[in-house]
Design an enzyme around this catalytic site. Structure first.
Site, PDB file in Angstrom:
ATOM      1  N   ASP A  72     -26.491 -29.146  -6.207  1.00 46.21           N
ATOM      2  CA  ASP A  72     -27.285 -30.225  -5.621  1.00 46.21           C
ATOM      3  C   ASP A  72     -27.410 -29.937  -4.126  1.00 46.21           C
ATOM      4  O   ASP A  72     -27.004 -28.862  -3.644  1.00 46.21           O
ATOM      5  CB  ASP A  72     -26.690 -31.610  -5.953  1.00 46.21           C
ATOM      6  CG  ASP A  72     -25.437 -31.954  -5.144  1.00 46.21           C
ATOM      7  OD1 ASP A  72     -24.908 -31.063  -4.427  1.00 46.21           O
ATOM      8  OD2 ASP A  72     -24.972 -33.104  -5.234  1.00 46.21           O
TER       9      ASP A  72
ATOM     10  N   CYS B  61     -21.515 -28.745  -5.749  1.00 43.28           N
ATOM     11  CA  CYS B  61     -21.981 -30.018  -5.185  1.00 43.28           C
ATOM     12  C   CYS B  61     -20.992 -30.368  -4.077  1.00 43.28           C
ATOM     13  O   CYS B  61     -20.168 -29.524  -3.709  1.00 43.28           O
ATOM     14  CB  CYS B  61     -22.134 -31.119  -6.239  1.00 43.28           C
ATOM     15  SG  CYS B  61     -20.619 -31.771  -6.952  1.00 43.28           S
TER      16      CYS B  61
ATOM     17  N   THR C 291     -18.363 -32.251  -3.889  1.00 40.66           N
ATOM     18  CA  THR C 291     -16.964 -32.204  -4.314  1.00 40.66           C
ATOM     19  C   THR C 291     -16.713 -31.232  -5.456  1.00 40.66           C
ATOM     20  O   THR C 291     -15.554 -30.906  -5.742  1.00 40.66           O
ATOM     21  CB  THR C 291     -16.536 -33.597  -4.833  1.00 40.66           C
ATOM     22  OG1 THR C 291     -17.413 -33.949  -5.912  1.00 40.66           O
ATOM     23  CG2 THR C 291     -16.615 -34.649  -3.744  1.00 40.66           C
TER      24      THR C 291
ATOM     25  N   HIS D 132      -6.511 -19.338 -19.782  1.00 40.52           N
ATOM     26  CA  HIS D 132      -6.009 -20.305 -20.758  1.00 40.52           C
ATOM     27  C   HIS D 132      -7.079 -21.216 -21.350  1.00 40.52           C
ATOM     28  O   HIS D 132      -6.925 -21.656 -22.494  1.00 40.52           O
ATOM     29  CB  HIS D 132      -4.924 -21.176 -20.111  1.00 40.52           C
ATOM     30  CG  HIS D 132      -3.645 -20.422 -19.864  1.00 40.52           C
ATOM     31  ND1 HIS D 132      -2.501 -21.037 -19.408  1.00 40.52           N
ATOM     32  CD2 HIS D 132      -3.340 -19.110 -20.005  1.00 40.52           C
ATOM     33  CE1 HIS D 132      -1.530 -20.129 -19.282  1.00 40.52           C
ATOM     34  NE2 HIS D 132      -2.031 -18.950 -19.627  1.00 40.52           N
TER      35      HIS D 132
ATOM     36  N   HIS E  26      -3.732 -19.907 -26.910  1.00 41.31           N
ATOM     37  CA  HIS E  26      -4.744 -20.649 -26.148  1.00 41.31           C
ATOM     38  C   HIS E  26      -6.038 -20.826 -26.945  1.00 41.31           C
ATOM     39  O   HIS E  26      -6.781 -21.775 -26.714  1.00 41.31           O
ATOM     40  CB  HIS E  26      -5.014 -19.951 -24.815  1.00 41.31           C
ATOM     41  CG  HIS E  26      -3.772 -19.818 -23.994  1.00 41.31           C
ATOM     42  ND1 HIS E  26      -3.117 -20.906 -23.464  1.00 41.31           N
ATOM     43  CD2 HIS E  26      -3.040 -18.727 -23.665  1.00 41.31           C
ATOM     44  CE1 HIS E  26      -2.036 -20.498 -22.823  1.00 41.31           C
ATOM     45  NE2 HIS E  26      -1.968 -19.176 -22.933  1.00 41.31           N
TER      46      HIS E  26
HETATM   47  C1  RB5 Z   1     -23.980 -36.097  -3.189  1.00 40.66           C
HETATM   48  O1  RB5 Z   1     -24.055 -37.000  -2.156  1.00 40.66           O
HETATM   49  C2  RB5 Z   1     -22.560 -36.011  -3.718  1.00 40.66           C
HETATM   50  O2  RB5 Z   1     -22.234 -37.212  -4.323  1.00 40.66           O
HETATM   51  C3  RB5 Z   1     -22.463 -34.872  -4.668  1.00 40.66           C
HETATM   52  O3  RB5 Z   1     -22.749 -33.677  -3.998  1.00 40.66           O
HETATM   53  C4  RB5 Z   1     -21.122 -34.666  -5.329  1.00 40.66           C
HETATM   54  O4  RB5 Z   1     -20.104 -34.619  -4.398  1.00 40.66           O
HETATM   55  C5  RB5 Z   1     -20.842 -35.563  -6.449  1.00 40.66           C
HETATM   56  O5  RB5 Z   1     -19.814 -35.457  -7.135  1.00 40.66           O
END
Ligand code: RB5
Length: 147
Positions: A10, A67, A69, A100, A135
């Site tokens: 994203d 993304c 996170t 695994h 596994h």
């Molecule tokens: C986008 O703002 C953010 O929410 C996305 O990149 C991600 O971290 C979502 O899990």
């Protein structure tokens, strides 16, 4: 010849995807970039699905997701049958999710993962084989959970 690696991000992961893409080129590895292609805001499930489809269809064997996170895009990917996506922030986890869990997608959080660490994580993820054995039984049970 090895299958291309699917890439998806994203807006939060766009810049790290581009850095990893350049690294894949240095390593001589082929990829298919399913976007996004700018920092304009998009919704991570929309970016994850085409990369998952490429893995499920066999066009690609593995995918790298990005993304802010790594969490949202990995949650989206794990909704899809046949996908085992792992959100990692260290190379140990990248190694063991291959050994695994036979993970076929690695998700990285671009908000806190530097380029050098991401490159190392990707190298480990792509070069580590599934161990099978006990596994395999566990991964089969994981796969059976997916409807
Ligand atoms: C986008 O703002 C953010 O929410 C996305 O990149 C991600 O971290 C979502 O899990």
């Amino acid at each position: 010849m090895a299958k291309p690696i699917a890439l998806a991000a994203d807006h939060g992961g766009f810049e790290l995807k581009e850095a990893v893409k350049a690294h894949l080129e240095e390593l001589g590895l082929e990829y298919i970039d399913f976007g996004t292609h700018s920092t304009d805001s998009v919704d991570y499930p929309d970016m994850a699905v085409p990369a998952c489809d490429a893995v499920v269809s066999g066009q690609c064997e593995k995918a790298l997701l990005f993304c802010g996170t790594g969490v949202g895009i990995s949650m989206a990917a794990n909704k899809i049958k046949g996908i085992r996506a792992c959100c990692c922030s260290d190379s140990f986890s990248c190694e063991y999710t291959r050994r695994h869990n036979d993970a076929n997608m690695l998700a990285i959080g671009a908000g806190f993962t530097g380029k050098n660490l991401a490159e190392r994580m990707v190298e480990v993820f792509l070069s580590t084989d599934f161990e099978g054995g006990r596994h395999e039984r566990r991964v089969n049970k994981l796969n059976a959970i997916q409807p």
